[in-house]
Enzyme design. Sequence first.
Site, PDB file in Angstrom:
ATOM      1  N   ASN A  25       0.821  -1.215   0.000  1.00 40.01           N
ATOM      2  CA  ASN A  25       0.000   0.000   0.000  1.00 40.01           C
ATOM      3  C   ASN A  25       0.858   1.270   0.000  1.00 40.01           C
ATOM      4  O   ASN A  25       0.331   2.382  -0.015  1.00 40.01           O
ATOM      5  CB  ASN A  25      -0.960   0.016   1.193  1.00 40.01           C
ATOM      6  CG  ASN A  25      -0.264   0.115   2.536  1.00 40.01           C
ATOM      7  OD1 ASN A  25       0.973   0.063   2.607  1.00 40.01           O
ATOM      8  ND2 ASN A  25      -1.040   0.262   3.609  1.00 40.01           N
TER       9      ASN A  25
ATOM     10  N   TYR B  73       3.397  -2.656  18.216  1.00 44.50           N
ATOM     11  CA  TYR B  73       4.183  -3.492  17.303  1.00 44.50           C
ATOM     12  C   TYR B  73       4.401  -4.879  17.896  1.00 44.50           C
ATOM     13  O   TYR B  73       4.183  -5.898  17.234  1.00 44.50           O
ATOM     14  CB  TYR B  73       5.520  -2.823  17.011  1.00 44.50           C
ATOM     15  CG  TYR B  73       6.361  -3.531  15.967  1.00 44.50           C
ATOM     16  CD1 TYR B  73       5.902  -3.681  14.662  1.00 44.50           C
ATOM     17  CD2 TYR B  73       7.619  -4.039  16.283  1.00 44.50           C
ATOM     18  CE1 TYR B  73       6.681  -4.321  13.697  1.00 44.50           C
ATOM     19  CE2 TYR B  73       8.401  -4.674  15.322  1.00 44.50           C
ATOM     20  CZ  TYR B  73       7.924  -4.818  14.041  1.00 44.50           C
ATOM     21  OH  TYR B  73       8.689  -5.454  13.091  1.00 44.50           O
TER      22      TYR B  73
ATOM     23  N   TYR C 176      -4.347 -21.251  12.214  1.00 40.97           N
ATOM     24  CA  TYR C 176      -4.664 -21.698  10.858  1.00 40.97           C
ATOM     25  C   TYR C 176      -3.927 -22.992  10.520  1.00 40.97           C
ATOM     26  O   TYR C 176      -4.455 -23.857   9.808  1.00 40.97           O
ATOM     27  CB  TYR C 176      -4.315 -20.605   9.837  1.00 40.97           C
ATOM     28  CG  TYR C 176      -5.500 -19.755   9.457  1.00 40.97           C
ATOM     29  CD1 TYR C 176      -6.170 -19.950   8.254  1.00 40.97           C
ATOM     30  CD2 TYR C 176      -5.965 -18.765  10.318  1.00 40.97           C
ATOM     31  CE1 TYR C 176      -7.261 -19.175   7.903  1.00 40.97           C
ATOM     32  CE2 TYR C 176      -7.054 -17.982   9.980  1.00 40.97           C
ATOM     33  CZ  TYR C 176      -7.699 -18.190   8.776  1.00 40.97           C
ATOM     34  OH  TYR C 176      -8.797 -17.432   8.431  1.00 40.97           O
TER      35      TYR C 176
END
Length: 321
Positions: free
Chosen positions: A33, A146, A160
């Site tokens: 981006n 962070y 996952y």
Amino acid sequence: MKKILIAGAAGFLGSHLCDRFIAEGYYVIGMDNLLTGNIKNIEHLFELPNFKFYHHDITTFVHVPDDLDYILHFASPASPIDYLKMPIQTLKVGALGTHNLLGLAKAKKARILVASTSEIYGDPEVHPQTEEYWGHVNSVGPRGVYDEAKRFLESITMAYHNAHAVETRMIRIFNTYGPRMRLDDGRVLPTFMRQAIEGEDLTIFGDGSQTRSFCYVDDLVEGIYQLLLSDYHLPMNIGNPSEISMSDFAEEIIKLTGTSQKVVYHDLPVDDPKQRCPDITKAKTILGWTPKIDREEGLKRTYKFFKEILDKKAADNSTKV
């Protein structure tokens, strides 16, 4: 031709990874981006038939029409000056961005490597830091945006892996340096280099006894490449265990640049780690990886890069006067 998506492609590390996978014969899809990345880092790739770039924010839905074999997640502000200025964006890319890329990996049946950091260890009470150390992090301190973004990144990646059998790899990156670092990103090495070249005193925060361990970017990229293609799914430290105090490091920079500045000291920022050094036993034994480029050689290469940038800037300014 294997296809790989590299998120954060225009950043310092992402751009070097694009170069490496292009050189290895991959079809590389870069995504960024440009919040902290610089399109100039990858402009040289635009005319290649095996490179494509998407200007996209991965905190929104990520769609890639192509089949994918691999995904690298290196999209995040990484320097204190950036993540302190953009705390919400930093948390979002660590949470939403990671979630979106893991979903993409699941849909494409692609292997994904996510970039974590030595910052997940916080101000460590164990030295050197092993992957089994859980860390000493202030979740509500200024650096927490962070640190906790990366800790969540690791947690959801493992979820996952366990719940959806996604092939995952996790790297914990220690201080890395080299060409394409931003001079204004606030990290110690580019700051020292800029100050020395421009004739400023070198600024140390704290008493100078705190330590860091610097890994040259080519070594880190090699470690990432090997880890991606390995069978190891748990977090792995990749860094150079050659540790140096900030006072000694400042003297190295002064000697390298041939300047005569002095060192000035300021108060240490909140939660700034006193020690940072990786235990790379796992990288050595599992990957056969060790850093090859020592700090002396790496600093010479990096100094040449920064000197050319600052000399050009000075020349451009002189023509405007």
